[in-house]
Design a protein around this motif. Sequence first.
Motif, PDB file in Angstrom:
ATOM      1  N   THR A  60       0.834  -1.202   0.000  1.00 15.87           N
ATOM      2  CA  THR A  60       0.000   0.000   0.000  1.00 15.87           C
ATOM      3  C   THR A  60       0.869   1.253   0.000  1.00 15.87           C
ATOM      4  OG1 THR A  60      -0.158  -0.226   2.400  1.00 15.87           O
ATOM      5  CG2 THR A  60      -1.984  -1.091   1.105  1.00 15.87           C
ATOM      6  N   ASN A  61       2.095   1.154   0.533  1.00 12.38           N
ATOM      7  CA  ASN A  61       3.078   2.236   0.439  1.00 12.38           C
ATOM      8  C   ASN A  61       4.011   2.044  -0.746  1.00 12.38           C
ATOM      9  OD1 ASN A  61       2.703   1.829   3.689  1.00 12.38           O
ATOM     10  ND2 ASN A  61       2.900   3.973   3.148  1.00 12.38           N
ATOM     11  N   PHE A  62       4.462   0.806  -0.960  1.00 13.22           N
ATOM     12  CA  PHE A  62       5.458   0.559  -1.996  1.00 13.22           C
ATOM     13  C   PHE A  62       4.922   0.804  -3.398  1.00 13.22           C
ATOM     14  CE2 PHE A  62       7.995  -2.685   0.782  1.00 13.22           C
ATOM     15  CZ  PHE A  62       8.433  -1.627   1.566  1.00 13.22           C
ATOM     16  N   THR A  63       3.598   0.891  -3.535  1.00 15.64           N
ATOM     17  CA  THR A  63       3.054   1.223  -4.857  1.00 15.64           C
ATOM     18  C   THR A  63       3.527   2.593  -5.332  1.00 15.64           C
ATOM     19  OG1 THR A  63       0.996   1.261  -6.148  1.00 15.64           O
ATOM     20  CG2 THR A  63       0.918   2.288  -3.975  1.00 15.64           C
ATOM     21  N   GLN A  64       3.992   3.431  -4.370  1.00  9.93           N
ATOM     22  CA  GLN A  64       4.519   4.752  -4.719  1.00  9.93           C
ATOM     23  C   GLN A  64       5.934   4.688  -5.291  1.00  9.93           C
ATOM     24  OE1 GLN A  64       2.905   7.964  -3.928  1.00  9.93           O
ATOM     25  NE2 GLN A  64       1.105   6.646  -3.721  1.00  9.93           N
ATOM     26  N   VAL A  65       6.624   3.558  -5.105  1.00 10.21           N
ATOM     27  CA  VAL A  65       8.017   3.435  -5.534  1.00 10.21           C
ATOM     28  C   VAL A  65       8.096   3.398  -7.058  1.00 10.21           C
ATOM     29  CG1 VAL A  65      10.049   1.929  -5.451  1.00 10.21           C
ATOM     30  CG2 VAL A  65       8.663   2.281  -3.403  1.00 10.21           C
ATOM     31  N   SER A  66       9.068   4.092  -7.610  1.00 11.54           N
ATOM     32  CA  SER A  66       9.205   4.151  -9.064  1.00 11.54           C
ATOM     33  C   SER A  66       9.650   2.805  -9.628  1.00 11.54           C
ATOM     34  CB  SER A  66      10.222   5.229  -9.454  1.00 11.54           C
ATOM     35  OG  SER A  66      11.537   4.829  -9.096  1.00 11.54           O
ATOM     36  N   ARG A  67       9.371   2.594 -10.913  1.00 13.57           N
ATOM     37  CA  ARG A  67       9.781   1.348 -11.579  1.00 13.57           C
ATOM     38  C   ARG A  67      11.300   1.212 -11.551  1.00 13.57           C
ATOM     39  NH1 ARG A  67       7.594  -2.129 -15.675  1.00 13.57           N
ATOM     40  NH2 ARG A  67       9.046  -3.884 -15.829  1.00 13.57           N
ATOM     41  N   ALA A  68      12.015   2.317 -11.747  1.00 18.11           N
ATOM     42  CA  ALA A  68      13.480   2.257 -11.758  1.00 18.11           C
ATOM     43  C   ALA A  68      14.016   1.848 -10.392  1.00 18.11           C
ATOM     44  CB  ALA A  68      14.055   3.612 -12.166  1.00 18.11           C
ATOM     45  N   ASP A  69      13.449   2.376  -9.329  1.00 15.55           N
ATOM     46  CA  ASP A  69      13.917   2.013  -7.990  1.00 15.55           C
ATOM     47  C   ASP A  69      13.550   0.567  -7.657  1.00 15.55           C
ATOM     48  OD1 ASP A  69      15.081   4.441  -7.569  1.00 15.55           O
ATOM     49  OD2 ASP A  69      13.574   5.207  -6.181  1.00 15.55           O
ATOM     50  N   SER A  70      12.374   0.135  -8.091  1.00 18.29           N
ATOM     51  CA  SER A  70      11.987  -1.257  -7.891  1.00 18.29           C
ATOM     52  C   SER A  70      12.957  -2.187  -8.617  1.00 18.29           C
ATOM     53  CB  SER A  70      10.558  -1.486  -8.394  1.00 18.29           C
ATOM     54  OG  SER A  70      10.209  -2.851  -8.349  1.00 18.29           O
ATOM     55  N   ALA A  71      13.330  -1.825  -9.832  1.00 22.75           N
ATOM     56  CA  ALA A  71      14.268  -2.647 -10.605  1.00 22.75           C
ATOM     57  C   ALA A  71      15.637  -2.693  -9.941  1.00 22.75           C
ATOM     58  CB  ALA A  71      14.386  -2.108 -12.028  1.00 22.75           C
ATOM     59  N   ALA A  72      16.044  -1.585  -9.325  1.00 20.72           N
ATOM     60  CA  ALA A  72      17.334  -1.562  -8.638  1.00 20.72           C
ATOM     61  C   ALA A  72      17.308  -2.478  -7.412  1.00 20.72           C
ATOM     62  CB  ALA A  72      17.680  -0.126  -8.229  1.00 20.72           C
ATOM     63  N   ILE A  73      16.217  -2.463  -6.666  1.00 22.57           N
ATOM     64  CA  ILE A  73      16.091  -3.354  -5.502  1.00 22.57           C
ATOM     65  C   ILE A  73      16.115  -4.806  -5.962  1.00 22.57           C
ATOM     66  CG2 ILE A  73      14.587  -4.065  -3.611  1.00 22.57           C
ATOM     67  CD1 ILE A  73      13.574  -1.156  -3.516  1.00 22.57           C
ATOM     68  N   TYR A  74      15.411  -5.099  -7.049  1.00 27.09           N
ATOM     69  CA  TYR A  74      15.401  -6.455  -7.612  1.00 27.09           C
ATOM     70  C   TYR A  74      16.819  -6.877  -7.991  1.00 27.09           C
ATOM     71  CZ  TYR A  74      14.669 -10.112 -11.154  1.00 27.09           C
ATOM     72  OH  TYR A  74      14.734 -11.265 -11.895  1.00 27.09           O
ATOM     73  N   ALA A  75      17.565  -5.980  -8.633  1.00 25.71           N
ATOM     74  CA  ALA A  75      18.940  -6.305  -9.034  1.00 25.71           C
ATOM     75  C   ALA A  75      19.805  -6.596  -7.816  1.00 25.71           C
ATOM     76  CB  ALA A  75      19.534  -5.150  -9.840  1.00 25.71           C
ATOM     77  N   PHE A  76      19.619  -5.824  -6.745  1.00 17.94           N
ATOM     78  CA  PHE A  76      20.380  -6.077  -5.523  1.00 17.94           C
ATOM     79  C   PHE A  76      20.031  -7.435  -4.925  1.00 17.94           C
ATOM     80  CE2 PHE A  76      19.835  -5.911  -0.843  1.00 17.94           C
ATOM     81  CZ  PHE A  76      21.172  -6.099  -0.498  1.00 17.94           C
ATOM     82  N   LEU A  77      18.742  -7.745  -4.836  1.00 21.56           N
ATOM     83  CA  LEU A  77      18.335  -9.027  -4.257  1.00 21.56           C
ATOM     84  C   LEU A  77      18.865 -10.196  -5.093  1.00 21.56           C
ATOM     85  CD1 LEU A  77      14.659  -8.157  -3.245  1.00 21.56           C
ATOM     86  CD2 LEU A  77      16.655  -8.339  -1.737  1.00 21.56           C
ATOM     87  N   ARG A  78      18.918 -10.014  -6.402  1.00 18.53           N
ATOM     88  CA  ARG A  78      19.451 -11.074  -7.270  1.00 18.53           C
ATOM     89  C   ARG A  78      20.955 -11.259  -7.072  1.00 18.53           C
ATOM     90  NH1 ARG A  78      16.363 -14.621 -10.184  1.00 18.53           N
ATOM     91  NH2 ARG A  78      17.965 -14.609 -11.799  1.00 18.53           N
ATOM     92  N   SER A  79      21.632 -10.239  -6.517  1.00 16.01           N
ATOM     93  CA  SER A  79      23.080 -10.328  -6.324  1.00 16.01           C
ATOM     94  C   SER A  79      23.452 -11.039  -5.026  1.00 16.01           C
ATOM     95  CB  SER A  79      23.692  -8.924  -6.307  1.00 16.01           C
ATOM     96  OG  SER A  79      23.400  -8.241  -5.088  1.00 16.01           O
TER      97      SER A  79
END
Length: 409
Positions: free
Chosen positions: A123-142
């Motif tokens: 409900t809060n994270f829906t505000q997060v930008s696609r670019a920032d979401s992709a960066a978090i995903y890249a970190f978790l994949r690392s």
Amino acid sequence: MIKRIVSIVLALLVATVALVAWLNLRGEDGLDSPSPAPTADTVARGAYLARAGNCMGCHTTQGGAEYAGGRGIDTPFGTVFAPNLTPDEATGLGRWTEPEFWRAMHNGRAKDGRLLYPAFPYTNFTQVSRADSAAIYAFLRSLPPVSQANRPHELRFPYDSQLSLAVWRALYFRPGSFEPDPRQAADWNRGAYLVRGLGHCSACHAERDALGGSVDELRLAGGLIPVQNWYAPGVGGGDPARFAALMKDGVSKHGSVMGPMAEVVYLSSSHLEGSDVQAMARYVASLEPAEPVKRKSKGIDASVLDLGQRIYDKHCADCHGAHGEGRDGIYPPLAGNPSVQLSAAQNTVQAILHGGFAPATPGNPRPAGMPPFTHALDEAEIAAVASFVRQAWGNSAPPVSALEVMRVR
């Protein structure tokens, strides 16, 4: 006539089901759009953003592998267990694509389309930008993959069903995105983005109704944290310097963070860049202050205050001072302390019962702690010393009853 009524009821039911379904399917666009290959800078930015969102706080058990999940989040409806976010193929995010991760952040849906419980604060994270979401995903994949199966949630009926969750989402959730306010400066908008989105501050600092939906969440006017029995105070209109000090160092000249907020500062906000903390402070200071509590003149037996003072002199004065003045940078003052003077007494009682422990931060690496008194004092004694502290040295908070102490204990 009866057939007509039945037809109308059925039509309304079908319309309601269709509306609930439509509301839950909004925000599903973008799942097929390709994501650019991550770079080292993207991974580093994702690590920073994951800190800002305190992802490790929920997705790591005490003593367990980081981000491997398994921690239980207690709610009034049962326990939700955080999943494994490491890139393990069988139990983690190893088979998730970046668009699927974006859908979870933006629309609260799992890889297979199931609705996620809002203990994960989409409900809060829906505000997060696609670019920032992709960066978090890249970190978790690392991260190094950890094989740790996800625990099923332990929720009571009917909260354990997707249908109930769909209805809840129809009532309380709309996918969206952060829209900067052109009337405000860049740092104000940066602070608003962090507070409303990754920081998910409203998860604690906004009141919740009986179904767990946030009430007036943009005001951050304060609310009781369910199950944990700590009160997250209203933060709007406060001193930005005090807010920044608490977020960065865990202490200010007026007090220190304890309870759930101590963990947030330790794992998250103390690691943020100073400019981001200052931006959050500027935004929060601009919010409308919480309504001042009209305190009723509530009489209290003088013998109770006398007992409270005697307990204070014996157990508390050596650290907090004979007049509640505290010791600068070591023990917080109690005279004029905003937390002590909250209308809700939970935080004061919690500190007396279970002790107070500020987080160790770069700005305050050796914080002083307060021992618990749960075994040394009974309910009446804790109520007496809490009432004394809340009414001494110019403080004017309502007294505390033994029954209130029992409820917190």
